[in-house]
Design a protein around this motif. Structure first.
Motif, PDB file in Angstrom:
ATOM      1  N   PHE A 103       0.664   3.874  -3.058  1.00 20.07           N
ATOM      2  CA  PHE A 103       0.275   5.273  -2.865  1.00 20.07           C
ATOM      3  C   PHE A 103       1.428   6.224  -3.179  1.00 20.07           C
ATOM      4  CE2 PHE A 103      -3.079   3.563   0.090  1.00 20.07           C
ATOM      5  CZ  PHE A 103      -4.129   3.873  -0.760  1.00 20.07           C
ATOM      6  N   ALA A 124       0.832  -1.203   0.000  1.00 24.27           N
ATOM      7  CA  ALA A 124       0.000   0.000   0.000  1.00 24.27           C
ATOM      8  C   ALA A 124       0.867   1.254   0.000  1.00 24.27           C
ATOM      9  CB  ALA A 124      -0.928  -0.012   1.207  1.00 24.27           C
ATOM     10  N   VAL A 181      -4.561  14.803  -5.868  1.00 23.71           N
ATOM     11  CA  VAL A 181      -3.727  13.701  -5.361  1.00 23.71           C
ATOM     12  C   VAL A 181      -2.413  14.246  -4.811  1.00 23.71           C
ATOM     13  CG1 VAL A 181      -2.423  11.651  -6.033  1.00 23.71           C
ATOM     14  CG2 VAL A 181      -4.762  11.941  -6.819  1.00 23.71           C
ATOM     15  N   GLY A 192      -1.486  14.111  -0.820  1.00 21.98           N
ATOM     16  CA  GLY A 192      -0.293  13.399  -0.364  1.00 21.98           C
ATOM     17  C   GLY A 192       0.642  14.298   0.414  1.00 21.98           C
ATOM     18  N   TRP A 246       1.303   9.151  -5.978  1.00 28.15           N
ATOM     19  CA  TRP A 246       1.628  10.539  -5.677  1.00 28.15           C
ATOM     20  C   TRP A 246       2.691  11.066  -6.626  1.00 28.15           C
ATOM     21  CZ3 TRP A 246       5.920  13.300  -3.922  1.00 28.15           C
ATOM     22  CH2 TRP A 246       5.650  14.600  -3.518  1.00 28.15           C
TER      23      TRP A 246
END
Length: 89
Positions: free
Chosen positions: A14, A10, A38, A42, A18
């Protein structure tokens, strides 16, 4: 062991999402709101404190009551001087 793999997966997923949004915002002229959201989200998450603990367990923390007492004392001293704080000299 499986939980650790899922967390790493994860985090890497992610992180890649980003970076994709940041690079797309920087390099592609028609980047849109999705990439901006996004990237901003982040970045905002990176501002959250990672190493948190309850105030009662934190070394060197000041108790809540101490600040309240200091505030009350400053108000009491101000009232003794006539209700106005003296200007800094």
């Amino acid at each position: 062991m499986a939980g650790r793999i899922v967390r790493w997966g994860a985090a890497l997923g992610f992180g890649a999402l980003w970076w994709w949004s940041v690079l797309r915002l920087a390099l592609v002229p028609d980047a849109g709101v999705l990439e901006g959201a996004v990237a901003a989200g982040g970045w905002g998450l990176s501002l959250l404190p990672v190493h948190c603990m309850p105030k009662a367990r934190a070394v060197g923390s000041t108790g809540s009551g101490r600040w309240r007492l200091a505030w009350q004392e400053s108000r009491r001293r101000r009232a003794e001087r006539g209700g106005r704080a003296r200007p800094a000299e």
